[in-house]
Design an enzyme around this catalytic site. Structure first.
Site, PDB file in Angstrom:
ATOM      1  N   HIS A  43      -5.142  29.187  15.580  1.00  0.00           N
ATOM      2  CA  HIS A  43      -4.390  29.765  14.464  1.00  0.00           C
ATOM      3  C   HIS A  43      -3.334  30.734  15.021  1.00  0.00           C
ATOM      4  O   HIS A  43      -3.653  31.867  15.387  1.00  0.00           O
ATOM      5  CB  HIS A  43      -5.320  30.537  13.525  1.00  0.00           C
ATOM      6  CG  HIS A  43      -6.316  29.681  12.803  1.00  0.00           C
ATOM      7  ND1 HIS A  43      -5.949  28.804  11.810  1.00  0.00           N
ATOM      8  CD2 HIS A  43      -7.661  29.585  12.925  1.00  0.00           C
ATOM      9  CE1 HIS A  43      -7.036  28.198  11.341  1.00  0.00           C
ATOM     10  NE2 HIS A  43      -8.077  28.643  12.001  1.00  0.00           N
TER      11      HIS A  43
ATOM     12  N   HIS B  88      -5.872  21.497  15.565  1.00  0.00           N
ATOM     13  CA  HIS B  88      -7.303  21.240  15.737  1.00  0.00           C
ATOM     14  C   HIS B  88      -7.476  20.023  16.624  1.00  0.00           C
ATOM     15  O   HIS B  88      -6.695  19.062  16.550  1.00  0.00           O
ATOM     16  CB  HIS B  88      -7.967  20.980  14.383  1.00  0.00           C
ATOM     17  CG  HIS B  88      -9.231  20.175  14.501  1.00  0.00           C
ATOM     18  ND1 HIS B  88      -9.281  18.823  14.226  1.00  0.00           N
ATOM     19  CD2 HIS B  88     -10.483  20.527  14.897  1.00  0.00           C
ATOM     20  CE1 HIS B  88     -10.512  18.377  14.433  1.00  0.00           C
ATOM     21  NE2 HIS B  88     -11.257  19.378  14.840  1.00  0.00           N
TER      22      HIS B  88
ATOM     23  N   ASN C  46     -10.913  17.723  18.637  1.00  0.00           N
ATOM     24  CA  ASN C  46     -12.340  17.598  18.869  1.00  0.00           C
ATOM     25  C   ASN C  46     -12.607  16.281  19.574  1.00  0.00           C
ATOM     26  O   ASN C  46     -12.069  15.241  19.179  1.00  0.00           O
ATOM     27  CB  ASN C  46     -13.102  17.640  17.532  1.00  0.00           C
ATOM     28  CG  ASN C  46     -14.581  17.387  17.731  1.00  0.00           C
ATOM     29  OD1 ASN C  46     -15.035  16.251  17.655  1.00  0.00           O
ATOM     30  ND2 ASN C  46     -15.323  18.443  17.986  1.00  0.00           N
TER      31      ASN C  46
ATOM     32  N   ARG D 290     -16.042  14.179  21.267  1.00  0.00           N
ATOM     33  CA  ARG D 290     -17.487  14.277  21.352  1.00  0.00           C
ATOM     34  C   ARG D 290     -18.112  12.949  21.771  1.00  0.00           C
ATOM     35  O   ARG D 290     -17.509  11.888  21.631  1.00  0.00           O
ATOM     36  CB  ARG D 290     -18.057  14.728  20.015  1.00  0.00           C
ATOM     37  CG  ARG D 290     -17.656  13.844  18.846  1.00  0.00           C
ATOM     38  CD  ARG D 290     -17.954  14.514  17.506  1.00  0.00           C
ATOM     39  NE  ARG D 290     -17.608  13.635  16.385  1.00  0.00           N
ATOM     40  CZ  ARG D 290     -16.410  13.534  15.851  1.00  0.00           C
ATOM     41  NH1 ARG D 290     -15.413  14.264  16.339  1.00  0.00           N
ATOM     42  NH2 ARG D 290     -16.180  12.732  14.845  1.00  0.00           N
TER      43      ARG D 290
ATOM     44  N   HIS E  38       2.991  13.087  16.771  1.00  0.00           N
ATOM     45  CA  HIS E  38       2.496  11.723  16.592  1.00  0.00           C
ATOM     46  C   HIS E  38       2.892  10.813  17.743  1.00  0.00           C
ATOM     47  O   HIS E  38       2.108   9.933  18.141  1.00  0.00           O
ATOM     48  CB  HIS E  38       3.000  11.160  15.263  1.00  0.00           C
ATOM     49  CG  HIS E  38       2.183  11.599  14.088  1.00  0.00           C
ATOM     50  ND1 HIS E  38       1.083  10.900  13.653  1.00  0.00           N
ATOM     51  CD2 HIS E  38       2.291  12.682  13.277  1.00  0.00           C
ATOM     52  CE1 HIS E  38       0.545  11.522  12.610  1.00  0.00           C
ATOM     53  NE2 HIS E  38       1.260  12.600  12.365  1.00  0.00           N
TER      54      HIS E  38
ATOM     55  N   HIS F  50     -10.328  17.429  -4.127  1.00  0.00           N
ATOM     56  CA  HIS F  50     -10.228  18.307  -5.299  1.00  0.00           C
ATOM     57  C   HIS F  50      -8.834  18.903  -5.447  1.00  0.00           C
ATOM     58  O   HIS F  50      -8.462  19.351  -6.524  1.00  0.00           O
ATOM     59  CB  HIS F  50     -11.283  19.427  -5.235  1.00  0.00           C
ATOM     60  CG  HIS F  50     -11.080  20.405  -4.121  1.00  0.00           C
ATOM     61  ND1 HIS F  50     -11.427  20.134  -2.822  1.00  0.00           N
ATOM     62  CD2 HIS F  50     -10.577  21.666  -4.111  1.00  0.00           C
ATOM     63  CE1 HIS F  50     -11.152  21.172  -2.058  1.00  0.00           C
ATOM     64  NE2 HIS F  50     -10.626  22.119  -2.815  1.00  0.00           N
TER      65      HIS F  50
ATOM     66  N   GLY G 281     -29.522  22.023  11.812  1.00  0.00           N
ATOM     67  CA  GLY G 281     -30.130  22.993  12.707  1.00  0.00           C
ATOM     68  C   GLY G 281     -29.743  22.796  14.155  1.00  0.00           C
ATOM     69  O   GLY G 281     -30.181  23.540  15.027  1.00  0.00           O
TER      70      GLY G 281
ATOM     71  N   GLY H 276     -26.590  22.919  15.275  1.00  0.00           N
ATOM     72  CA  GLY H 276     -25.402  23.698  15.591  1.00  0.00           C
ATOM     73  C   GLY H 276     -25.686  25.190  15.699  1.00  0.00           C
ATOM     74  O   GLY H 276     -26.715  25.683  15.244  1.00  0.00           O
ATOM     75  N   ARG H 277     -24.771  25.898  16.328  1.00  0.00           N
ATOM     76  CA  ARG H 277     -24.843  27.355  16.452  1.00  0.00           C
ATOM     77  C   ARG H 277     -23.837  27.930  15.467  1.00  0.00           C
ATOM     78  O   ARG H 277     -22.638  27.662  15.561  1.00  0.00           O
ATOM     79  CB  ARG H 277     -24.499  27.761  17.884  1.00  0.00           C
ATOM     80  CG  ARG H 277     -24.546  29.254  18.155  1.00  0.00           C
ATOM     81  CD  ARG H 277     -24.359  29.479  19.651  1.00  0.00           C
ATOM     82  NE  ARG H 277     -24.377  30.874  20.019  1.00  0.00           N
ATOM     83  CZ  ARG H 277     -23.291  31.642  20.162  1.00  0.00           C
ATOM     84  NH1 ARG H 277     -22.085  31.100  19.951  1.00  0.00           N
ATOM     85  NH2 ARG H 277     -23.375  32.899  20.503  1.00  0.00           N
TER      86      ARG H 277
END
Length: 317
Positions: A112, A122, A124, A126, A161, A191, A274, A276-277
């Protein structure tokens, strides 16, 4: 967004060459290289490192930068969790996964900037593998990166892109349009009926090229993130801005929070399973956010242009 590894793969992959150690080594190096580049860009602040251990198996390194010359707040996290069996919440819809040992690892980051003309970014990447003696391992890669501008700029969007496309095209020219579409569809707030930003690339449950080729694609795409982002930061970081620009940035950051806490699969999985931290999952939230009741941008304003020209699916390259 603190994407943890979800367990949504649709098929078992019999590629015996899947090598979690190689992936872990790459992810450690990826975290280091991105942090070094971001510190160089900022020129003032450095990442604070928090190494942690998970009681039920696993560890991680959370790195956070704040109050910098350029970056108001950012986090680059590495996590590696493992266990003898998945929690019930993770195997409820995949009963064949029950009883398998597993490893889930990844690097997740959100940056940010202070200047409203520099977009939030952002990324990620994994890897998940579940194993059981006598049966083929189940493994897959996931991840990608996306850009959330507050004031749109065509050059920035095209560069972002195009960088992603070049990385994908090295492996298969069908990947970029497919991953772009997945990104546009995923980073969307139903929403609000609007995208979170201008997208990028996103993929999940990816194992179709076999381990070596899939891993090579992930490495090229992951390494391209900073090449996509750094030139945008350098071009916009010194652009003058007013308090009005800052207020709009904080308003739009609210959309980021809404997506992460309501829709993001990784955040929800990390909090509900459970695995994740909490501190590391929520590091992706911006430091200052505002919500204004029934606000609308002025006609013909740069703020309105963000909605009309940028917050919609577009072919940038």
């Amino acid at each position: 967004m603190a994407d943890s590894n979800n367990t949504g793969a649709t098929t078992a992959n019999s590629d015996a060459a899947a090598d979690a150690d190689k992936v872990r080594e790459f992810l450690h190096a990826l975290q280091d290289s991105i942090c070094q580049r971001l510190e160089t860009l900022d020129g003032r602040s450095r990442f604070h490192e928090d190494a942690w251990q998970r009681d039920k198996g696993g560890s991680g390194i959370s790195r956070v930068i704040s109050d910098g010359a350029i970056f108001e707040k950012g986090g680059v996290n590495f996590s590696h969790v493992f266990g003898d069996s998945l929690p019930p919440s993770a195997s409820a819809t995949r009963p064949e996964m029950a009883g398998r040992s597993f490893q889930a690892m990844g690097v997740s980051l959100v940056i940010h900037p202070d200047n409203p003309f520099v977009p939030t970014s952002h990324a990620n990447f994994r890897f998940f593998i579940a194993e059981k003696p006598g049966e083929a391992p189940v493994w897959w890669f996931g991840g990608g990166y996306d850009l959330t501008p507050y004031y749109g700029n065509d050059d920035d969007c095209r560069h972002w892109h195009l960088t992603a496309k070049k990385a994908c095209d090295k492996h298969d020219k069908t990947l970029y349009p497919r991953f772009k579409k997945e990104c546009d569809e995923y980073f969307y707030l139903p929403h609000r009926k609007e995208p979170r930003g201008i997208g990028g690339v996103f993929f999940d449950d990816f194992n179709e090229l076999g381990f070596e080729r899939s891993f090579a694609m992930v490495q090229d795409l992951a390494n391209s993130y900073i090449d996509a982002y750094a030139p945008i930061v350098e071009a916009r970081a010194t652009q003058p801005f007013t308090d009005m620009h800052k207020q709009f940035q904080r308003y739009r950051r609210g959309r980021y929070v809404e997506f992460n806490l309501v829709y993001d699969r990784g955040t929800l999985f990390g909090l509900q399973s459970g695995l994740g931290r909490v501190e590391s999952i929520l590091m992706s939230l911006p430091p200052e956010v505002r919500w204004v009741y029934d606000w609308h941008p002025a006609a013909g304003s740069p703020e309105e242009k963000l909605y009309s020209d940028y917050l919609r699916a577009r072919d940038w390259v």
